[in-house]
Design a protein around this motif. Structure first.
Motif, PDB file in Angstrom:
ATOM      1  N   SER A  24     -93.650 -27.203  27.547  1.00  0.00           N
ATOM      2  CA  SER A  24     -92.285 -27.118  27.036  1.00  0.00           C
ATOM      3  C   SER A  24     -92.160 -27.862  25.713  1.00  0.00           C
ATOM      4  O   SER A  24     -92.880 -28.821  25.446  1.00  0.00           O
ATOM      5  N   SER A  25     -91.217 -27.420  24.908  1.00  0.00           N
ATOM      6  CA  SER A  25     -91.006 -28.055  23.614  1.00  0.00           C
ATOM      7  C   SER A  25     -90.153 -29.315  23.788  1.00  0.00           C
ATOM      8  O   SER A  25     -89.576 -29.547  24.847  1.00  0.00           O
ATOM      9  N   LYS A  26     -90.065 -30.090  22.734  1.00  0.00           N
ATOM     10  CA  LYS A  26     -89.273 -31.316  22.782  1.00  0.00           C
ATOM     11  C   LYS A  26     -87.802 -30.975  23.015  1.00  0.00           C
ATOM     12  O   LYS A  26     -87.119 -31.663  23.760  1.00  0.00           O
ATOM     13  N   LYS A  27     -87.314 -29.901  22.384  1.00  0.00           N
ATOM     14  CA  LYS A  27     -85.922 -29.481  22.568  1.00  0.00           C
ATOM     15  C   LYS A  27     -85.638 -29.172  24.035  1.00  0.00           C
ATOM     16  O   LYS A  27     -84.603 -29.550  24.570  1.00  0.00           O
ATOM     17  N   GLN A  28     -86.567 -28.486  24.676  1.00  0.00           N
ATOM     18  CA  GLN A  28     -86.393 -28.141  26.089  1.00  0.00           C
ATOM     19  C   GLN A  28     -86.383 -29.380  26.961  1.00  0.00           C
ATOM     20  O   GLN A  28     -85.581 -29.499  27.885  1.00  0.00           O
ATOM     21  N   ARG A  29     -87.260 -30.321  26.683  1.00  0.00           N
ATOM     22  CA  ARG A  29     -87.317 -31.544  27.481  1.00  0.00           C
ATOM     23  C   ARG A  29     -86.054 -32.383  27.301  1.00  0.00           C
ATOM     24  O   ARG A  29     -85.518 -32.935  28.261  1.00  0.00           O
ATOM     25  N   VAL A  30     -85.545 -32.462  26.069  1.00  0.00           N
ATOM     26  CA  VAL A  30     -84.330 -33.225  25.802  1.00  0.00           C
ATOM     27  C   VAL A  30     -83.140 -32.573  26.501  1.00  0.00           C
ATOM     28  O   VAL A  30     -82.333 -33.259  27.136  1.00  0.00           O
ATOM     29  N   ALA A  31     -83.042 -31.256  26.409  1.00  0.00           N
ATOM     30  CA  ALA A  31     -81.933 -30.544  27.047  1.00  0.00           C
ATOM     31  C   ALA A  31     -81.976 -30.722  28.562  1.00  0.00           C
ATOM     32  O   ALA A  31     -80.933 -30.921  29.205  1.00  0.00           O
ATOM     33  N   LYS A  32     -83.157 -30.680  29.142  1.00  0.00           N
ATOM     34  CA  LYS A  32     -83.300 -30.851  30.583  1.00  0.00           C
ATOM     35  C   LYS A  32     -82.889 -32.266  30.999  1.00  0.00           C
ATOM     36  O   LYS A  32     -82.221 -32.453  32.011  1.00  0.00           O
ATOM     37  N   ALA A  33     -83.272 -33.260  30.215  1.00  0.00           N
ATOM     38  CA  ALA A  33     -82.901 -34.649  30.517  1.00  0.00           C
ATOM     39  C   ALA A  33     -81.395 -34.851  30.412  1.00  0.00           C
ATOM     40  O   ALA A  33     -80.793 -35.540  31.242  1.00  0.00           O
ATOM     41  N   GLN A  34     -80.776 -34.225  29.412  1.00  0.00           N
ATOM     42  CA  GLN A  34     -79.325 -34.348  29.252  1.00  0.00           C
ATOM     43  C   GLN A  34     -78.596 -33.679  30.414  1.00  0.00           C
ATOM     44  O   GLN A  34     -77.589 -34.202  30.898  1.00  0.00           O
ATOM     45  N   LEU A  35     -79.081 -32.535  30.840  1.00  0.00           N
ATOM     46  CA  LEU A  35     -78.468 -31.843  31.967  1.00  0.00           C
ATOM     47  C   LEU A  35     -78.587 -32.672  33.240  1.00  0.00           C
ATOM     48  O   LEU A  35     -77.635 -32.785  34.015  1.00  0.00           O
ATOM     49  N   LYS A  36     -79.741 -33.299  33.446  1.00  0.00           N
ATOM     50  CA  LYS A  36     -79.939 -34.145  34.619  1.00  0.00           C
ATOM     51  C   LYS A  36     -78.979 -35.331  34.597  1.00  0.00           C
ATOM     52  O   LYS A  36     -78.369 -35.670  35.611  1.00  0.00           O
ATOM     53  N   GLU A  37     -78.802 -35.943  33.426  1.00  0.00           N
ATOM     54  CA  GLU A  37     -77.887 -37.079  33.301  1.00  0.00           C
ATOM     55  C   GLU A  37     -76.445 -36.648  33.577  1.00  0.00           C
ATOM     56  O   GLU A  37     -75.688 -37.369  34.228  1.00  0.00           O
ATOM     57  N   LEU A  38     -76.072 -35.476  33.099  1.00  0.00           N
ATOM     58  CA  LEU A  38     -74.725 -34.964  33.343  1.00  0.00           C
ATOM     59  C   LEU A  38     -74.495 -34.735  34.827  1.00  0.00           C
ATOM     60  O   LEU A  38     -73.428 -35.050  35.355  1.00  0.00           O
ATOM     61  N   ARG A  39     -75.488 -34.212  35.522  1.00  0.00           N
ATOM     62  CA  ARG A  39     -75.363 -33.996  36.964  1.00  0.00           C
ATOM     63  C   ARG A  39     -75.204 -35.319  37.712  1.00  0.00           C
ATOM     64  O   ARG A  39     -74.415 -35.422  38.648  1.00  0.00           O
ATOM     65  N   VAL A  40     -75.942 -36.326  37.297  1.00  0.00           N
ATOM     66  CA  VAL A  40     -75.848 -37.646  37.931  1.00  0.00           C
ATOM     67  C   VAL A  40     -74.454 -38.232  37.723  1.00  0.00           C
ATOM     68  O   VAL A  40     -73.839 -38.743  38.658  1.00  0.00           O
ATOM     69  N   ARG A  41     -73.940 -38.118  36.498  1.00  0.00           N
ATOM     70  CA  ARG A  41     -72.595 -38.633  36.207  1.00  0.00           C
ATOM     71  C   ARG A  41     -71.541 -37.912  37.040  1.00  0.00           C
ATOM     72  O   ARG A  41     -70.602 -38.536  37.538  1.00  0.00           O
ATOM     73  N   THR A  42     -71.673 -36.596  37.153  1.00  0.00           N
ATOM     74  CA  THR A  42     -70.714 -35.809  37.924  1.00  0.00           C
ATOM     75  C   THR A  42     -70.725 -36.227  39.388  1.00  0.00           C
ATOM     76  O   THR A  42     -69.665 -36.402  39.994  1.00  0.00           O
ATOM     77  N   LYS A  43     -71.901 -36.412  39.955  1.00  0.00           N
ATOM     78  CA  LYS A  43     -72.004 -36.856  41.357  1.00  0.00           C
ATOM     79  C   LYS A  43     -71.386 -38.231  41.533  1.00  0.00           C
ATOM     80  O   LYS A  43     -70.696 -38.488  42.521  1.00  0.00           O
ATOM     81  N   LEU A  44     -71.621 -39.113  40.576  1.00  0.00           N
ATOM     82  CA  LEU A  44     -71.067 -40.460  40.645  1.00  0.00           C
ATOM     83  C   LEU A  44     -69.540 -40.407  40.602  1.00  0.00           C
ATOM     84  O   LEU A  44     -68.868 -41.079  41.385  1.00  0.00           O
ATOM     85  N   GLN A  45     -68.984 -39.602  39.718  1.00  0.00           N
ATOM     86  CA  GLN A  45     -67.536 -39.477  39.621  1.00  0.00           C
ATOM     87  C   GLN A  45     -66.949 -38.879  40.899  1.00  0.00           C
ATOM     88  O   GLN A  45     -65.897 -39.313  41.369  1.00  0.00           O
TER      89      GLN A  45
END
Length: 55
Positions: free
Chosen positions: A19-40
């Motif tokens: 995977s490219s760096k863009k793909q890895r960054v986007a995947k990490a951001q999506l994972k962080e967003l999911r964690v925040r949503t679950k926490l909220q």
């Protein structure tokens, strides 16, 4: 995916990421967003009385 990356993936038996760096960054951001949503959501479930109408 470029020819060099494909060659490295095959030559190193998958040790090099495909995977490219863009793909890895986007995947990490999506994972962080999911964690925040679950926490909220869990915070909202823990305090249902604060949002209940007063009688």
């Amino acid at each position: 995916m470029g020819l060099i990356r494909k060659t490295l993936m095959v030559g190193t038996m998958g040790a090099v990421r495909g995977s490219s760096k863009k793909q890895r960054v986007a995947k990490a951001q999506l994972k962080e967003l999911r964690v925040r949503t679950k926490l909220q959501q869990s915070q909202l479930q823990q305090q249902p009385a604060a949002f209940a109408p007063a009688t």
